[in-house]
Design an enzyme around this catalytic site. Structure first.
Site, PDB file in Angstrom:
ATOM      1  N   CYS A 101      76.773  55.011  -9.424  1.00 24.26           N
ATOM      2  CA  CYS A 101      78.287  54.337  -9.521  1.00 24.26           C
ATOM      3  C   CYS A 101      78.862  54.233  -8.282  1.00 24.26           C
ATOM      4  O   CYS A 101      79.398  53.299  -7.942  1.00 24.26           O
ATOM      5  CB  CYS A 101      79.031  54.852 -10.541  1.00 24.26           C
ATOM      6  SG  CYS A 101      80.357  53.889 -11.031  1.00 24.26           S
ATOM      7  N   CYS A 222      79.675  58.439 -18.453  1.00 22.14           N
ATOM      8  CA  CYS A 222      80.715  57.643 -18.664  1.00 22.14           C
ATOM      9  C   CYS A 222      80.519  56.787 -20.120  1.00 22.14           C
ATOM     10  O   CYS A 222      81.309  56.859 -20.974  1.00 22.14           O
ATOM     11  CB  CYS A 222      81.550  57.041 -17.751  1.00 22.14           C
ATOM     12  SG  CYS A 222      80.248  55.831 -16.927  1.00 22.14           S
TER      13      CYS A 222
END
Length: 416
Positions: A101, A222
């Site tokens: 990410c 997440c």
């Protein structure tokens, strides 16, 4: 009169990025806070935590009296991070979405948005990390165009920016930043570089950011939240049942729903087994997952890994490694694990072999081998291959001894 520099700060709605924005404002910069949305989802209670985080980030920007934007990278995240993640799981590997990410989203799409779309002089994040640049030097980097040719001019005088561990060694996040591109690093400020987490919380409390201080630390992946990983991954991948097989004698111990629901070193939940068994290897051709009866079984320990093409933070390998093809440094493949001394060998294709000073438990393909020299984070490479386990080496030695003994017994004694 010098123009006031414009810094875009990535805001997550957490305490670290909130304090980062506050410190930038105190230093007299024009700050813009931007919230990134990477995932569309509702948690178990049907609440979208992203919306809550976005609102928290907005409240911080309001109290600092700075502009606030939000930007969606849901599509990019799906194509560049999540799809990659699923492919890795199908190959029997265990990927690291946080590293991916940062590489693909925050220090690529978001970096370009900050500099090109919002016209910022620099971007900033709430990571605990340091660079070799002072703030003023970051602004000097702002408008260097990336090279248009495939290869850099070898006579070009370059002074690459290095990345160092943050002052709070317990919170240091260079592990997660080990794949970010040099161009983005050159234009990034880390306001929390010299601070400890405790001090950051103290600043947040004094600034009245109580709504972010109350939040739990975001840990884990997440987009999974509090959900069970096996249930989550089976929403995206077809179950591929297979057997749990004992590494010691080949006994079938039970069945699993797919090798991708399991990672090396974890406890295997095997129906009907009272004792704990641990995942030590996978065969994605047969679907067998090999298990061992103890958490520190020799089948879990190895001292050699190979990576794919290694990503050096400074773009080029360290001079010592480039010169001699070998270098001593330190290794970790899990955030916060103790650093292990190692020797690195550079291969012709840019990949590296890493030989560790001692065998390490549960080295895992798909994870990233991150290298350090003192406080400097040199970069990382995805682990693609493992050396033999202690168990394999032990069995090999036993076979050699047995063969030697057989040979001794079958050799007739010479006549005296």
């Amino acid at each position: 009169m010098a123009l006031i520099k414009h810094v875009v700060c990535a805001m997550s709605g957490g305490v670290d990025s909130s304090v980062a924005a506050l410190l930038l404002k105190r230093r007299g910069y024009n700050v813009t806070g931007v919230f990134m949305k990477n995932w569309d989802s509702l948690d178990e209670k049907g609440v979208c935590s992203t919306e809550k985080d976005c609102e928290d980030a907005y409240r911080v920007c309001q109290s600092l009296d700075v502009p606030f934007h939000q930007v969606s990278y849901v599509k990019e995240y799906w194509h560049e991070v999540f799809s990659n993640l699923l492919k890795e799981y199908e190959r029997g590997r265990t990927p690291n979405p946080d590293i991916l990410c940062n590489k693909h989203i925050k220090f690529n799409h978001f970096h370009k948005y900050a500099i090109d779309t919002l016209g910022a002089d620099a971007m900033a994040t709430g990571h605990y990390a340091r660079t070799s640049q002072e703030d003023d030097e970051v602004f000097e980097q702002a408008h260097t165009a990336p090279p248009t040719t495939l290869f850099r001019d070898r006579f070009e005088i370059r002074n690459p920016v290095k990345m160092y561990k943050g002052a709070d060694l317990l919170k240091d996040q260079t592990f997660f930043l080990s794949q970010i591109p040099q161009q983005a690093l050159r234009q990034t400020m880390f306001p929390l570089a010299g601070l400890t987490k405790e001090f950051v919380k103290k600043i947040a409390a004094e600034a009245g950011f109580h709504h972010v201080l109350k939040k739990k630390e975001s840990m884990g992946i997440c987009f999974i939240g509090e959900r069970n990983f096996e249930n989550f991954i089976l929403e995206y991948l077809e179950p591929k049942p297979g057997n749990f097989v004992s590494i010691e004698d080949g006994t079938v111990m039970g069945t699993h729903k797919g090798w991708f629901t399991l990672t090396l070193g974890q406890r295997a939940r095997i129906g009907g087994q009272r004792d704990a068994w641990f995942v030590v290897d996978k065969d994605i051709v047969t679907g067998d997952v090999f298990v061992a009866p103890t958490t520190n079984h020799p089948a879990l320990f190895r001292d050699t890994v190979r990576t794919e093409r290694f990503h050096w933070v400074t773009e080029d390998p360290p001079p010592e490694l480039a010169r001699t093809q070998m270098m001593d440094c330190h290794f970790r493949f899990i955030h916060q694990m103790p650093l292990v001394p190692c020797t690195v060998t550079l291969n012709m294709d840019g990949s590296v072999w890493i030989l560790l000073s001692q065998p390490v438990r549960a080295l895992t393909p798909g994870q990233f081998a991150v290298l350090y020299k003192g406080d400097e984070c040199l970069g990382s490479g995805k682990i693609t291959q493992l050396g033999p386990s202690e168990f394999t080496l032990q069995k090999g030695r036993e076979r050699m001894v047995a063969a030697f003994q057989r040979k001794e017994q079958s050799t007739p004694e010479p006549d005296s």
